[in-house]
Design an enzyme around this catalytic site. Structure first.
Site: not given
Length: 469
Positions: A44, A184, A447
C-alpha cells in the site's frame, strides 16, 4: 550473528495489517517483534495506495487545466509534464510516510527485524539473519498479496506491467491497454488518459467494477467513455505479442468481434493473490484453501484452526475485502485479542470501497442486487449530483443511490462523481449504525455542497422531499 529471542507476539509482515497489529499490541503493553523482508508499510505505502493516489492527484491537476480552458474561459495551456519532477514529488510523499511508520514503530518499542520469516512451529519462527523467535502469546500472519499474472504475459516492467510496477515504468506511454476493469484497472486507465495517452480498458465481466452496484458501473462507464477511454466489457484477451515498440493484443468483444489493439504498454490488473511462499505454514499445522487464502477458524477473532495463530490483511478470504483500511481494523482486533482486551469483530458490511478514478466511485453496504437476492423488501432512491447547485458547478455528472429496507434501516449507499471518496464517511456511519432514512433526514447538510445530494436523497426517502420530486 544469529540469536534466540522470546517475545509476546511475532508479526510476520509489515504492511498495513502487520504494522497496525504491532503498534496496537505494543500500546497494550505487549512485547512485539515484527519481521519484514522489505520495507515497513508494505504494498500500500510503497507500490499501491499512496504512490498511485499521489499520481492521481497530479492527474486531477492536469484535468483541471483542460476544464479551466474549455469550460470556464480560463485560457490556460498545459505546456508539458515534467515526469522526473512528478516522480520526485511522489517519492518524497512515500518516503515521508515510510519514515513516519518506522518512527511510530520505534517509538512504540516494536523490534523490527529486516528479513524473511518462516514458521517452524505453532509459536516459533526463524527470521533470516536473526535466528529463532518464540512467541508467548501468539503469531500474526500478515504477508500480504502480489499481482495476479496471466500465462504468456510475463511482466517486464516496461512493456508489460502490473499494478506493482506500473507507476515505476519509464516515462509516460502514448497508448495503454489495461486488462481488468476492477478498481485498480480503472484507476490506472483514468490516470493515463489524464496524462494524454490513448487508453483501451478491457474487462471480461459484463460491466466495470463488477462487485459494485450496477448503477455505479453504468455511471462510471459513461464518465470514462466521455473522457475518451475505449471501454470494452464482456471482452476477453485471446493472444498477445510483445514487440519492440509495444504490445499487440487480440481481443474478442462482447459481440463476438475480433479486434486487434496495439499499445506501447499493457497493464495487467486482473486481481491479486495471497503471498504464502516460504512461510512454513505446514510446520505450524496450517494450510491454504483452494484460492490460496489462510482462512480463520474463528472469524470474530481472526484466529486460525491453530490456537494463537491469527491472520490479517490480504491473506484473509472474503468477506475481508483486501483493503488497507480493513487491514487496520483487523490489526486492532487481533492485537486486542492477544492482549486479552474485549474487541468487537470487524463489521465488513460497513467497510467503505473507493475507486479513485475520474469520476470517482465510493460505496458502503449492500448493492441493490445483493439486498434483493437476500429476499429483503427494499426501497431505492437515486439522485443525480447535478440536481444540486454544487454538482452543476463541478459539471462532471454523478449520482447518489441509497438502498434501504422498506420502513427500515439503510442497507447501502453508492456514489459516483467528483470527490465522492471524501463523502463516503458519513454513509459509513449511517450503514454501520443501522440508521433509518428518517434518522439521517433530521440532520442538515451544508449548502451548497456535493454532500447536500446525500441529504436530499434521504429526505425524499423519509417522505420530506424538497428539491427532488
Amino acid at each position: 550473528m544469529t540469536q534466540t529471542r522470546e517475545t509476546d507476539v511475532i508479526v510476520i509482515g509489515g504492511g498495513t495489517g502487520g504494522y497496525s497489529t504491532a503498534l496496537r499490541a505494543a500500546a497494550l503493553g505487549l512485547d512485539v517483534v515484527l519481521a519484514e523482508r522489505d520495507k515497513v508499510g508494505g504494498t500500500c505505502l510503497h507500490r499501491g495506495c499512496i504512490p498511485s493516489k499521489a499520481m492521481l492527484h497530479a492527474a486531477e491537476l492536469v484535468d483541471g487545466i483542460a476544464e479551466a480552458r474549455e469550460r470556464w474561459g480560463v485560457k490556460a495551456v498545459l505546456e508539458s509534464v515534467d515526469w522526473p519532477a512528478l516522480v520526485a514529488t511522489r517519492d518524497d510523499i512515500v518516503s515521508r510516510n515510510h519514515k513516519g511508520v518506522a518512527g511510530h514503530l520505534a517509538h512504540a518499542g516494536v523490534e523490527v527485524l529486516h528479513g524473511s520469516a518462516r514458521l517452524t512451529g505453532r509459536r516459533t519462527a526463524v527470521v533470516e539473519g536473526y535466528g529463532q523467535v518464540t512467541a508467548r502469546r501468539g503469531v500474526v500472519l500478515a504477508t500480504g498479496s502480489r499481482p495476479r499474472t496471466l500465462p504468456g504475459l510475463e511482466p517486464d516492467g516496461r512493456r508489460v506491467v502490473t499494478s506493482d510496477d506500473a507507476l515505476f515504468a519509464p516515462g509516460l506511454p502514448r497508448s495503454v491497454l489495461v486488462l481488468g476493469g476492477g478498481a485498480i484497472g480503472v484507476e490506472y486507465a483514468s490516470f493515463h488518459r489524464s496524462m494524454g495517452a490513448d487508453v483501451t480498458l478491457v474487462e471480461a465481466a459484463e460491466r466495470l467494477v463488477p462487485l459494485e452496484d450496477a448503477d455505479v458501473s453504468r455511471h462510471l462507464t459513461r464518465g470514462l467513455k466521455k473522457r475518451g477511454i475505449d471501454v470494452r466489457t464482456g471482452a476477453r484477451l485471446l493472444e498477445s505479442e510483445v514487440r519492440e515498440g509495444g504490445v499487440r493484443a487480440t481481443v474478442r468483444t462482447a459481440r463476438g468481434e475480433v479486434r486487434v489493439v496495439e499499445a506501447e504498454r499493457l497493464l495487467v490488473a486482473v486481481g491479486r493473490v495471497p503471498v504464502t511462499d516460504g512461510l512454513g505454514l505446514e510446520a505450524a499445522g496450517l494450510a491454504t484453501d483452494a484460492r490460496g487464502f489462510v482462512a480463520p477458524a474463528n472469524p470474530t477473532r481472526l484466529e486460525t484452526a491453530v490456537p494463537g495463530i491469527h491472520v490479517v490483511g490480504d491473506l484473509l478470504p472474503p468477506p475481508s475485502p483486501g483493503l488497507a483500511h480493513a487491514s487496520f481494523a483487523e490489526g486492532l482486533l487481533v492485537a486486542e485479542t492477544l492482549a486479552g482486551v474485549p474487541s468487537p469483530p470487524v463489521d465488513y458490511a460497513a467497510v467503505p470501497r473507493v475507486t479513485y478514478s475520474s469520476p470517482q466511485t465510493a460505496a458502503v453496504g449492500l448493492t441493490e442486487a445483493e439486498a434483493r437476492a437476500r429476499g429483503i423488501d427494499v426501497t431505492v432512491n437515486t439522485m443525480p449530483l447535478t440536481a444540486v447547485a454544487k454538482g452543476m458547478v463541478h459539471g462532471q455528472g454523478g449520482v447518489v443511490k441509497v438502498v434501504s429496507e422498506r420502513e427500515g434501516r439503510v442497507l447501502g449507499v453508492h456514489l459516483v462523481g467528483p470527490n465522492v471518496s471524501e463523502m463516503i464517511a458519513e454513509s459509513q456511519l449511517i450503514v454501520g449504525w443501522d440508521a433509518e432514512p428518517s434518522d439521517v433526514a433530521r440532520h442538515i447538510h451544508a449548502h451548497p455542497t456535493l454532500s447536500e445530494a446525500v441529504g436530499e436523497t434521504f429526505l425524499t426517502l423519509a417522505g420530506r422531499g424538497l428539491h427532488q420530486q
